[in-house]
Design an enzyme around this catalytic site. Structure first.
Site, PDB file in Angstrom:
ATOM      1  N   GLY A 107       8.508  -6.591   8.752  1.00 17.53           N
ATOM      2  CA  GLY A 107       8.119  -7.946   9.159  1.00 17.53           C
ATOM      3  C   GLY A 107       8.114  -8.912   7.975  1.00 17.53           C
ATOM      4  O   GLY A 107       8.716  -9.991   8.028  1.00 17.53           O
ATOM      5  N   LYS A 133       0.783  -1.236   0.000  1.00 13.32           N
ATOM      6  CA  LYS A 133       0.000   0.000   0.000  1.00 13.32           C
ATOM      7  C   LYS A 133       0.812   1.282   0.000  1.00 13.32           C
ATOM      8  O   LYS A 133       1.717   1.449   0.799  1.00 13.32           O
ATOM      9  CB  LYS A 133      -0.892   0.030   1.249  1.00 13.32           C
ATOM     10  CG  LYS A 133      -2.025  -0.948   1.188  1.00 13.32           C
ATOM     11  CD  LYS A 133      -2.907  -0.747   2.387  1.00 13.32           C
ATOM     12  CE  LYS A 133      -3.999  -1.793   2.435  1.00 13.32           C
ATOM     13  NZ  LYS A 133      -4.606  -1.859   3.756  1.00 13.32           N
TER      14      LYS A 133
END
Ligand code: 3PG
Ligand code: MG
Length: 399
Positions: free
Chosen positions: A358, A201
């Site tokens: 992550g 995004k």
């Protein structure tokens, strides 16, 4: 260099039977009930061991995913308990609430060989609103607050900033290490810097992207995010993931890059498939040939070559966000190929390399080319914000 109140200062006090609320980031990538990477858990062990060794009772608080203030089993932190047990070598006492009787009961059961884990902080809608009421309720049982979650310190939530209004606050060992190592790596060389930004995004990385164009000489945008840029430029992207409402923003970022002399590069070819099912058949196409019924799932070989050429010309590479759907074979190829090139150059001392995030950590360890990077941070958004020179609310309260 930033100086924070850290564990050295806390450990001068008598901690016997004191209760520490420790903010950790247990938001680890899990797919189909399988943990893809638990580096975030592995790295919090030193802080927890120091505290329990000194007689402290430890309550771990963390979010998991984005459950939007509602209870949702899919986002329960219960799923990380086995991994916590393994890395901490301690029993885990689970408290389904963040305050009240369940917490008191958990504390009464706690021993030196256990830690308490609170359920997902984001099940309470006060968390992301940084509600004072919630912060006060959670803080009641504790004597100290420790932030060992650098990766979520760019958020101003109860568990990252709110609690520090009610409790003496300190940084944990892993948070200290993240800041030290990222700054160290960034200060190694002058020369040119390439940023490789992936993930899905733009909307979550918007402000950072604009600021980054000022710091970088070259910016490569890949992953799902590139699709929005491609769409903005008039390319047909078939059924690919994208944020249609962000196309103007994408154009603004391209404009900003131009005016700041930052060369912005988008993929010129891609691997596409009709679906994201295991074993799906795929093809390699140029970016202006994306079939209407297909999705872009990875960068193609020509794009990989271009990134390689950029890497040969810079001194520092900063990477955040996978370049394709790395969880699904063969769409890890772009990410793994770039990781291999960066590893080789770093090993030869011709590149300083820092990666973060992550999913990025998961993708790099899957590729096995993660050993030679100068530093790999488990933080994504926070890492980029630190890089872009922004102040992080969770760090500000520890100064
Ligand atoms: C992350 O994974 O980047 C951190 O845990 C922060 O998560 P968030 O973007 O949902 O706040
Ligand atoms: Mg994230």
């Amino acid at each position: 260099m930033i100086t924070l109140r850290n564990l050295d200062q806390l450990l001068k006090k008598n901690l016997k039977d004191k209760v520490a609320l420790v903010r950790v980031d247990l938001n680890i990538p899990i797919k189909d009930n399988i943990i893809l990477d638990d580096t975030r858990i592995e790295r919090i062990a030193p802080t927890i061991h120091e505290l329990t060794k000194n007689g402290c009772k430890v309550c771990l608080i963390s979010h998991f995913g984005r459950p939007d203030g509602k209870n949702n089993e899919k986002f329960s932190l219960k799923q990380v308990i086995p991994s916590l047990k393994r890395h901490l070598k301690k029993d885990i006492i689970f408290s389904k609430n963040l305050y009240g009787e369940t917490v008191e009961t958990a504390l009464s059961k706690s021993t030196e060989n256990s830690v308490i884990l609170f359920e997902n902080t984001r099940f309470d809608d006060g968390e992301e609103k940084n509600s004072d009421v919630l912060a006060e309720k959670i803080s009641k049982v504790a004597d100290f607050y420790i932030n060992d979650a650098f990766s979520v310190s760019h958020r101003s939530h109860v568990s990252t900033t709110g609690l520090s209004s009610y409790l003496p606050s300190y940084s944990g060992r892993y948070l200290d290490q993240e800041i030290l190592m990222i700054n160290k790596a960034l200060n190694i060389g002058d020369g040119k810097t390439l940023g490789i930004i992936g993930g899905s995004k733009i909307s979550t990385k918007l402000k950072v992207l604009e600021n980054l164009t000022e710091k970088l000489d070259v910016l490569f945008i890949g992953g799902g995010m590139a699709n929005t840029f491609l769409l903005a430029q008039g390319y047909k992207i078939g059924k690919s993931l994208c944020e249609k409402s962000m196309t103007d923003t994408a154009l603004n970022i391209m404009e900003a890059a131009k005016s700041k002399n930052c060369k912005l590069i988008l993929p010129c070819d891609a691997l596409v498939a009709k679906d994201m099912e295991k074993g799906t058949s795929f093809s390699e196409v140029m970016i202006d040939q994306i079939p209407g019924d297909s999705l872009i799932l990875d960068i193609g070989p020509k794009t990989i070559k271009i990134i390689g050429e950029c890497l040969a010309e810079v001194n520092t590479a900063i990477w955040c966000g996978p370049l394709g759907l790395f969880e699904l074979n063969p769409f890890q190829t772009g990410t793994a190929s770039v990781a291999k090139e960066i590893s080789n150059l770093t090993k030869k001392n011709s590149l300083t390399s820092i990666a973060g995030g992550g999913d990025t950590v998961a993708a790099l360890s899957q590729s096995n080319y993660n050993k030679d990077f100068t530093y790999i941070s488990t933080a994504g958004g926070a890492f980029l914000e630190l890089l872009a020179g922004e102040s992080l609310p969770g760090i500000e309260v520890l100064k």
